[in-house]
Design an enzyme around this catalytic site. Structure first.
Site, mmCIF file in Angstrom:
data_model
loop_
_atom_site.group_PDB
_atom_site.id
_atom_site.type_symbol
_atom_site.label_atom_id
_atom_site.label_comp_id
_atom_site.label_asym_id
_atom_site.label_seq_id
_atom_site.Cartn_x
_atom_site.Cartn_y
_atom_site.Cartn_z
ATOM 1 N N ARG A 33 0.875 -1.197 -0.182
ATOM 2 C CA ARG A 33 0.167 -0.058 -0.065
ATOM 3 C C ARG A 33 0.552 1.264 0.051
ATOM 4 O O ARG A 33 2.304 0.846 0.747
ATOM 5 C CB ARG A 33 -0.987 -0.571 1.357
ATOM 6 N N GLU A 50 -6.048 5.091 13.962
ATOM 7 C CA GLU A 50 -6.855 4.123 14.401
ATOM 8 C C GLU A 50 -7.700 5.344 15.275
ATOM 9 O O GLU A 50 -8.500 3.966 16.425
ATOM 10 C CB GLU A 50 -5.915 3.050 14.441
ATOM 11 N N LEU A 63 -11.957 -5.037 19.404
ATOM 12 C CA LEU A 63 -11.150 -4.215 18.822
ATOM 13 C C LEU A 63 -11.698 -2.717 20.598
ATOM 14 O O LEU A 63 -13.228 -2.596 20.218
ATOM 15 C CB LEU A 63 -11.773 -3.021 17.653
ATOM 16 N N TYR A 114 -0.955 4.864 10.374
ATOM 17 C CA TYR A 114 -0.968 3.534 11.678
ATOM 18 C C TYR A 114 -0.060 3.388 12.111
ATOM 19 O O TYR A 114 1.351 3.289 11.858
ATOM 20 C CB TYR A 114 -2.013 2.553 10.598
ATOM 21 N N ALA A 147 -7.635 -9.583 15.830
ATOM 22 C CA ALA A 147 -7.091 -7.773 16.349
ATOM 23 C C ALA A 147 -5.382 -8.194 16.694
ATOM 24 O O ALA A 147 -5.114 -7.451 17.987
ATOM 25 C CB ALA A 147 -7.499 -8.402 17.949
ATOM 26 N N HIS A 168 -0.737 1.940 15.669
ATOM 27 C CA HIS A 168 -0.666 0.175 16.964
ATOM 28 C C HIS A 168 0.382 -0.262 17.282
ATOM 29 O O HIS A 168 0.798 -0.404 18.347
ATOM 30 C CB HIS A 168 -0.964 -0.463 16.319
ATOM 31 N N ASP A 181 -3.300 -6.804 15.261
ATOM 32 C CA ASP A 181 -1.980 -5.292 15.216
ATOM 33 C C ASP A 181 -2.552 -4.976 16.867
ATOM 34 O O ASP A 181 -1.609 -3.208 17.279
ATOM 35 C CB ASP A 181 -3.197 -4.155 14.569
ATOM 36 N N ARG A 212 -26.001 -3.759 20.203
ATOM 37 C CA ARG A 212 -25.279 -3.645 18.573
ATOM 38 C C ARG A 212 -25.289 -5.218 18.786
ATOM 39 O O ARG A 212 -26.343 -5.453 16.828
ATOM 40 C CB ARG A 212 -23.716 -3.668 18.638
ATOM 41 N N LYS A 215 1.721 1.988 7.022
ATOM 42 C CA LYS A 215 2.894 1.098 8.050
ATOM 43 C C LYS A 215 3.044 2.285 9.447
ATOM 44 O O LYS A 215 3.911 2.700 9.184
ATOM 45 C CB LYS A 215 2.658 0.117 8.216
ATOM 46 N N SER A 237 -10.485 -2.527 8.743
ATOM 47 C CA SER A 237 -11.996 -3.110 9.053
ATOM 48 C C SER A 237 -12.674 -3.960 8.177
ATOM 49 O O SER A 237 -13.045 -4.694 8.515
ATOM 50 C CB SER A 237 -12.449 -2.403 9.923
ATOM 51 N N MET A 270 -3.600 -7.774 7.349
ATOM 52 C CA MET A 270 -4.151 -8.115 6.845
ATOM 53 C C MET A 270 -4.620 -7.781 5.711
ATOM 54 O O MET A 270 -4.477 -8.298 4.417
ATOM 55 C CB MET A 270 -5.191 -8.934 7.198
#
Length: 375
Positions: A15, A118, A240, A94, A269, A96, A271, A203, A75, A134, A302
């Protein structure tokens, strides 16, 4: 502002932080964009496309980092990239951060301004820059899970949708958010028997209505998690916690040991450290391993496997924030947009995300306080 787009260097990451249409928008707003040569090659975007959009091509990452006021990536920065960051430089990507003390130390040492995709929120408390990936990861989790169930992949030889006269696979999705919803949709579409476990009754009611009662919904507690995991052919960890906090370990090794040999778990999850005690991060080059006879797929990036789709989806979400940071500068952007400020994670050597600071053992300094100290 000079915006820099380096080529991603994490294993199997194709990416890119900006596509040519994003470059064109920035240039139209009076900014300069520097793109490392070959940054888009992995998804079929050559240097000429960036040049036509108004970017300047730089031969190396060193050139990009040295000249840019803001680095836009996908990343988290790898150690060698952290060394290229400098004080006051904006990093938008991102992160994380919670399960990654090495990255935290590198960002703190650099004294850059690191904003995590995120952790950016919207006016409804959602995570708009995490949602596109996601969605991709949720849909991919069923795809890779189905493949891993094949005998050649070490699985039990179960076809996800079954055939007439033979029962379909049992799929358990832990977490009913964006990842879980997309995973359930894909699994249901392939004919699997799907159970979603979540701790929010509201939910679960939404999911029941959304799927017209075609999925089983269970309130999350030790008993329901255990029963739904042990009896599943495929378990998808889609937990998450908003912000940078590490994911809770909801699936124990004891549960894993009681699954049928050849069953599969996909921990989306990962990450954030993973939601299963047996999870450890893997790569696209070596995506799976086996614990107690159960195949584990725990690739930490992923969406990178479908990099072209992922890149365009991500750019659609991030570009408005990139433009805001470039047009206003980070200080004014944070003051005017509290949701963007929620993404501020490291500021000139201080951890400004409470969850990340707590998990990493650092002192927490609020964004307001950190910016006041350096004013």
């Amino acid at each position: 502002m000079i915006v820099g787009v380096p080529k991603e260097i994490k294993t199997r990451e194709y990416r890119v932080g900006l596509v040519p249409s994003g470059v064109r928008e920035l240039v139209a707003n009076g900014h300069e964009v520097i793109v490392q040569s070959g940054a888009g090659q992995g998804i079929g975007i050559d240097d000429a496309a960036y040049t036509q959009a108004g970017a300047r091509i730089a031969p190396t990452a060193d050139d990009v980092f040295a000249q840019a006021d803001m680095i836009v990536k996908v990343k988290e920065p790898q150690p060698e990239e952290c060394e290229k960051l400098r004080e006051g430089q904006v990093l938008f990507t991102y992160l994380h951060l919670a399960p990654d003390p090495v990255q935290a130390a590198g960002l703190i040492k650099s004294k850059c301004i690191a904003i995590a995709y995120e952790s950016v929120t919207d006016d409804k408390g959602r995570l708009p820059l995490l949602s596109p990936m996601s969605e991709v990861a949720g849909r991919m989790s069923v795809q890779v899970g189905a493949y891993s169930l094949q005998i050649a992949s070490g699985g039990s030889g179960v076809l996800l949708g079954g055939v007439p006269g033979v029962e379909a696979a049992r799929v358990t999705v832990i977490g009913g958010g964006v990842v879980g919803t997309n995973a359930a949709r894909m699994a249901l579409g392939l004919g699997a028997r799907v159970t979603i476990v979540d701790r929010s009754l509201a939910r679960l009611a939404q999911l029941d209505e959304m799927f017209g009662g075609r999925v089983q919904t269970l309130f999350s507690n030790l008993d329901t998690v255990e029963r739904s995991v042990v009896g599943a052919d495929l378990v998808i960890g889609a937990v998450l916690l908003p912000g940078a906090a590490a994911a809770p370990k909801l699936v124990t090794r004891e549960m894993i040991s009681r699954m049928r040999p050849g069953s599969v778990v996909v921990d989306v999850a990962i990450d954030q450290g993973g939601c299963m005690e047996t999870s450890r991060a893997t790569t696209h080059d070596d995506p799976t391993y086996v614990v107690d006879g159960v195949v584990h797929y725990c690739v930490a990036n992923m969406p990178g496997a479908v990099a072209r789709t992922s890149t365009f989806a991500l750019n659609n979400a991030t570009l408005p924030y990139v433009l805001e940071l470039a047009n206003r500068g980070y200080r004014e952007a944070f003051v005017r947009n509290a949701h963007l400020c929620e993404g501020l994670t490291v500021y000139r050597g201080e951890i400004t995300n409470a969850a990340a600071a707590n998990d990493l053992g650092y002192a927490f300094v609020s964004a307001t306080q950190a910016m006041a100290q350096s004013a």
